[in-house]
Motif scaffolding. Structure first.
Motif, PDB file in Angstrom:
ATOM      1  N   GLN A 150      53.179 -68.822 -53.069  1.00  0.00           N
ATOM      2  CA  GLN A 150      53.327 -67.648 -53.919  1.00  0.00           C
ATOM      3  C   GLN A 150      52.365 -66.542 -53.501  1.00  0.00           C
ATOM      4  O   GLN A 150      52.703 -65.357 -53.575  1.00  0.00           O
ATOM      5  CB  GLN A 150      53.118 -68.016 -55.392  1.00  0.00           C
ATOM      6  N   LEU A 151      51.174 -66.918 -53.079  1.00  0.00           N
ATOM      7  CA  LEU A 151      50.230 -65.935 -52.562  1.00  0.00           C
ATOM      8  C   LEU A 151      50.836 -65.209 -51.366  1.00  0.00           C
ATOM      9  O   LEU A 151      50.752 -63.989 -51.269  1.00  0.00           O
ATOM     10  CB  LEU A 151      48.914 -66.603 -52.172  1.00  0.00           C
ATOM     11  N   ASP A 152      51.450 -65.962 -50.473  1.00  0.00           N
ATOM     12  CA  ASP A 152      52.068 -65.376 -49.292  1.00  0.00           C
ATOM     13  C   ASP A 152      53.175 -64.400 -49.689  1.00  0.00           C
ATOM     14  O   ASP A 152      53.248 -63.286 -49.165  1.00  0.00           O
ATOM     15  CB  ASP A 152      52.623 -66.480 -48.390  1.00  0.00           C
ATOM     16  N   LEU A 153      54.029 -64.813 -50.636  1.00  0.00           N
ATOM     17  CA  LEU A 153      55.122 -63.938 -51.075  1.00  0.00           C
ATOM     18  C   LEU A 153      54.606 -62.662 -51.735  1.00  0.00           C
ATOM     19  O   LEU A 153      55.069 -61.558 -51.426  1.00  0.00           O
ATOM     20  CB  LEU A 153      56.034 -64.687 -52.048  1.00  0.00           C
ATOM     21  N   LEU A 154      53.644 -62.806 -52.649  1.00  0.00           N
ATOM     22  CA  LEU A 154      53.091 -61.631 -53.332  1.00  0.00           C
ATOM     23  C   LEU A 154      52.354 -60.718 -52.360  1.00  0.00           C
ATOM     24  O   LEU A 154      52.457 -59.487 -52.450  1.00  0.00           O
ATOM     25  CB  LEU A 154      52.159 -62.060 -54.459  1.00  0.00           C
ATOM     26  N   ASN A 155      51.617 -61.300 -51.433  1.00  0.00           N
ATOM     27  CA  ASN A 155      50.869 -60.509 -50.454  1.00  0.00           C
ATOM     28  C   ASN A 155      51.825 -59.728 -49.555  1.00  0.00           C
ATOM     29  O   ASN A 155      51.605 -58.548 -49.283  1.00  0.00           O
ATOM     30  CB  ASN A 155      49.962 -61.421 -49.632  1.00  0.00           C
ATOM     31  N   LYS A 156      52.911 -60.362 -49.104  1.00  0.00           N
ATOM     32  CA  LYS A 156      53.898 -59.665 -48.274  1.00  0.00           C
ATOM     33  C   LYS A 156      54.545 -58.525 -49.050  1.00  0.00           C
ATOM     34  O   LYS A 156      54.761 -57.443 -48.515  1.00  0.00           O
ATOM     35  CB  LYS A 156      54.967 -60.639 -47.786  1.00  0.00           C
ATOM     36  N   SER A 157      54.860 -58.775 -50.302  1.00  0.00           N
ATOM     37  CA  SER A 157      55.473 -57.748 -51.140  1.00  0.00           C
ATOM     38  C   SER A 157      54.539 -56.548 -51.309  1.00  0.00           C
ATOM     39  O   SER A 157      54.963 -55.397 -51.194  1.00  0.00           O
ATOM     40  CB  SER A 157      55.827 -58.343 -52.504  1.00  0.00           C
ATOM     41  N   LEU A 158      53.265 -56.821 -51.574  1.00  0.00           N
ATOM     42  CA  LEU A 158      52.295 -55.732 -51.734  1.00  0.00           C
ATOM     43  C   LEU A 158      52.091 -54.971 -50.433  1.00  0.00           C
ATOM     44  O   LEU A 158      51.969 -53.741 -50.439  1.00  0.00           O
ATOM     45  CB  LEU A 158      50.966 -56.288 -52.244  1.00  0.00           C
ATOM     46  N   LYS A 159      52.055 -55.673 -49.312  1.00  0.00           N
ATOM     47  CA  LYS A 159      51.870 -55.012 -48.010  1.00  0.00           C
ATOM     48  C   LYS A 159      53.074 -54.138 -47.676  1.00  0.00           C
ATOM     49  O   LYS A 159      52.922 -53.053 -47.136  1.00  0.00           O
ATOM     50  CB  LYS A 159      51.654 -56.047 -46.899  1.00  0.00           C
ATOM     51  N   THR A 160      54.285 -54.617 -47.990  1.00  0.00           N
ATOM     52  CA  THR A 160      55.493 -53.828 -47.744  1.00  0.00           C
ATOM     53  C   THR A 160      55.489 -52.562 -48.589  1.00  0.00           C
ATOM     54  O   THR A 160      55.814 -51.471 -48.101  1.00  0.00           O
ATOM     55  CB  THR A 160      56.750 -54.674 -48.056  1.00  0.00           C
ATOM     56  N   GLU A 161      55.098 -52.704 -49.850  1.00  0.00           N
ATOM     57  CA  GLU A 161      55.027 -51.551 -50.750  1.00  0.00           C
ATOM     58  C   GLU A 161      53.981 -50.556 -50.256  1.00  0.00           C
ATOM     59  O   GLU A 161      54.214 -49.341 -50.239  1.00  0.00           O
ATOM     60  CB  GLU A 161      54.667 -52.037 -52.158  1.00  0.00           C
ATOM     61  N   GLN A 162      52.843 -51.066 -49.805  1.00  0.00           N
ATOM     62  CA  GLN A 162      51.778 -50.204 -49.299  1.00  0.00           C
ATOM     63  C   GLN A 162      52.235 -49.474 -48.031  1.00  0.00           C
ATOM     64  O   GLN A 162      51.982 -48.278 -47.874  1.00  0.00           O
ATOM     65  CB  GLN A 162      50.531 -51.045 -49.017  1.00  0.00           C
ATOM     66  N   ALA A 163      52.934 -50.168 -47.148  1.00  0.00           N
ATOM     67  CA  ALA A 163      53.429 -49.544 -45.920  1.00  0.00           C
ATOM     68  C   ALA A 163      54.454 -48.465 -46.243  1.00  0.00           C
ATOM     69  O   ALA A 163      54.487 -47.409 -45.593  1.00  0.00           O
ATOM     70  CB  ALA A 163      54.040 -50.600 -45.008  1.00  0.00           C
ATOM     71  N   SER A 164      55.262 -48.694 -47.256  1.00  0.00           N
ATOM     72  CA  SER A 164      56.250 -47.700 -47.679  1.00  0.00           C
ATOM     73  C   SER A 164      55.560 -46.424 -48.161  1.00  0.00           C
ATOM     74  O   SER A 164      55.978 -45.309 -47.823  1.00  0.00           O
ATOM     75  CB  SER A 164      57.122 -48.288 -48.777  1.00  0.00           C
ATOM     76  N   PHE A 165      54.512 -46.583 -48.964  1.00  0.00           N
ATOM     77  CA  PHE A 165      53.764 -45.416 -49.436  1.00  0.00           C
ATOM     78  C   PHE A 165      53.109 -44.673 -48.279  1.00  0.00           C
ATOM     79  O   PHE A 165      53.080 -43.438 -48.261  1.00  0.00           O
ATOM     80  CB  PHE A 165      52.704 -45.826 -50.458  1.00  0.00           C
ATOM     81  N   HIS A 166      52.597 -45.398 -47.288  1.00  0.00           N
ATOM     82  CA  HIS A 166      51.983 -44.754 -46.120  1.00  0.00           C
ATOM     83  C   HIS A 166      53.021 -43.968 -45.326  1.00  0.00           C
ATOM     84  O   HIS A 166      52.746 -42.844 -44.890  1.00  0.00           O
ATOM     85  CB  HIS A 166      51.305 -45.787 -45.221  1.00  0.00           C
ATOM     86  N   ARG A 167      54.204 -44.572 -45.117  1.00  0.00           N
ATOM     87  CA  ARG A 167      55.263 -43.858 -44.386  1.00  0.00           C
ATOM     88  C   ARG A 167      55.660 -42.588 -45.117  1.00  0.00           C
ATOM     89  O   ARG A 167      55.851 -41.531 -44.509  1.00  0.00           O
ATOM     90  CB  ARG A 167      56.485 -44.773 -44.214  1.00  0.00           C
ATOM     91  N   GLU A 168      55.794 -42.673 -46.430  1.00  0.00           N
ATOM     92  CA  GLU A 168      56.174 -41.508 -47.228  1.00  0.00           C
ATOM     93  C   GLU A 168      55.092 -40.423 -47.141  1.00  0.00           C
ATOM     94  O   GLU A 168      55.400 -39.241 -46.976  1.00  0.00           O
ATOM     95  CB  GLU A 168      56.380 -41.924 -48.688  1.00  0.00           C
ATOM     96  N   PHE A 169      53.833 -40.823 -47.221  1.00  0.00           N
ATOM     97  CA  PHE A 169      52.727 -39.868 -47.141  1.00  0.00           C
ATOM     98  C   PHE A 169      52.708 -39.185 -45.781  1.00  0.00           C
ATOM     99  O   PHE A 169      52.565 -37.954 -45.683  1.00  0.00           O
ATOM    100  CB  PHE A 169      51.400 -40.586 -47.395  1.00  0.00           C
ATOM    101  N   ILE A 170      52.865 -39.964 -44.711  1.00  0.00           N
ATOM    102  CA  ILE A 170      52.842 -39.391 -43.363  1.00  0.00           C
ATOM    103  C   ILE A 170      54.027 -38.447 -43.168  1.00  0.00           C
ATOM    104  O   ILE A 170      53.899 -37.373 -42.568  1.00  0.00           O
ATOM    105  CB  ILE A 170      52.826 -40.514 -42.298  1.00  0.00           C
ATOM    106  N   GLY A 171      55.198 -38.823 -43.688  1.00  0.00           N
ATOM    107  CA  GLY A 171      56.369 -37.945 -43.601  1.00  0.00           C
ATOM    108  C   GLY A 171      56.146 -36.632 -44.334  1.00  0.00           C
ATOM    109  O   GLY A 171      56.505 -35.559 -43.826  1.00  0.00           O
ATOM    110  N   ASP A 172      55.553 -36.692 -45.526  1.00  0.00           N
ATOM    111  CA  ASP A 172      55.253 -35.473 -46.285  1.00  0.00           C
ATOM    112  C   ASP A 172      54.251 -34.595 -45.547  1.00  0.00           C
ATOM    113  O   ASP A 172      54.395 -33.364 -45.505  1.00  0.00           O
ATOM    114  CB  ASP A 172      54.712 -35.824 -47.679  1.00  0.00           C
ATOM    115  N   ARG A 173      53.220 -35.224 -44.982  1.00  0.00           N
ATOM    116  CA  ARG A 173      52.206 -34.455 -44.238  1.00  0.00           C
ATOM    117  C   ARG A 173      52.819 -33.812 -42.999  1.00  0.00           C
ATOM    118  O   ARG A 173      52.498 -32.670 -42.650  1.00  0.00           O
ATOM    119  CB  ARG A 173      51.031 -35.359 -43.827  1.00  0.00           C
ATOM    120  N   TYR A 174      53.704 -34.530 -42.319  1.00  0.00           N
ATOM    121  CA  TYR A 174      54.366 -33.992 -41.132  1.00  0.00           C
ATOM    122  C   TYR A 174      55.198 -32.771 -41.504  1.00  0.00           C
ATOM    123  O   TYR A 174      55.135 -31.735 -40.834  1.00  0.00           O
ATOM    124  CB  TYR A 174      55.235 -35.072 -40.483  1.00  0.00           C
ATOM    125  N   SER A 175      55.966 -32.880 -42.584  1.00  0.00           N
ATOM    126  CA  SER A 175      56.793 -31.747 -43.038  1.00  0.00           C
ATOM    127  C   SER A 175      55.921 -30.559 -43.406  1.00  0.00           C
ATOM    128  O   SER A 175      56.234 -29.409 -43.071  1.00  0.00           O
ATOM    129  CB  SER A 175      57.637 -32.157 -44.244  1.00  0.00           C
TER     130      SER A 175
END
Length: 189
Positions: A150-175
């Motif tokens: 369960q730790l592995d599943l929750l950690n992967k989920s949090l990392k995916t969510e964090q990566a999504s926020f980073h991609r969105e932030f970088i896209g906004d900054r690029y624009s």
């Protein structure tokens, strides 16, 4: 001599009865190696580790602390309680009492090497059978494995969510940078 032999035999029976009737506690542990966090030149910890006094900074990284927070979370504890029917196992009237019982029978520690130790204890009842010992051994092993899964599943989920926020932030900054660049070009003409 006969009285001594009878007394000895009686004490032996009482001792034997006591030893085989007391509850036994079984412990199962899982040792996890947390993923290494990248300490690049942009991070404070990366910059501090390159300095001469960098060894004075704590070796426990943020990754280990976030893993401990996930392991000690109510969400994960409730999943374990429901998965293994621990309300019935602990004879708890509600989930809150089962949470208390589970938290007193589990421990999560960051070892000196940086690894994380998950330890689960399961105790048999007084006057238990051999089947309940086998059940206790199996339960503590399964619970330790389930915590790690369960730790592995929750950690992967949090990392995916964090990566999504980073991609969105970088896209906004690029624009925004493209717009700023266009405004700067127009002002130079």
């Amino acid at each position: 001599v006969f009285l001594f032999f009878c007394l000895f035999f009686f004490c032996f029976l009482v001792f034997w009865f006591f030893v085989f009737s007391i509850p036994k506690t079984y412990t199962s542990s899982a040792l996890l190696m947390p993923p290494t966090s990248e300490t690049g030149p942009g991070s404070i910890m990366g910059a501090l580790s390159n300095l001469p006094f960098g060894g004075l900074v704590s070796q426990t990284n943020d990754e280990s602390l976030s893993i401990l927070a996930i392991l000690k979370s109510r969400t994960l504890f409730e999943k374990v309680i429901k998965r293994f029917n621990l309300i019935e196992f602990y004879h708890a009237p509600n989930i809150d009492k089962a949470l208390i019982a589970l938290s007193s029978n589990t421990s999560f520690n960051v070892e000196e090497e940086g690894t994380i130790n998950i330890s689960v204890n399961v105790e048999t009842e007084w006057f238990h059978s051999e089947e309940s010992e086998i059940e206790a051994k199996s339960l503590c092993t399964d619970m330790a494995i389930y915590f790690a899964e369960q730790l592995d599943l929750l950690n992967k989920s949090l990392k995916t969510e964090q990566a999504s926020f980073h991609r969105e932030f970088i896209g906004d900054r690029y624009s925004k940078n493209l717009v700023d660049l266009k405004i700067a070009e127009d002002s130079l003409q």
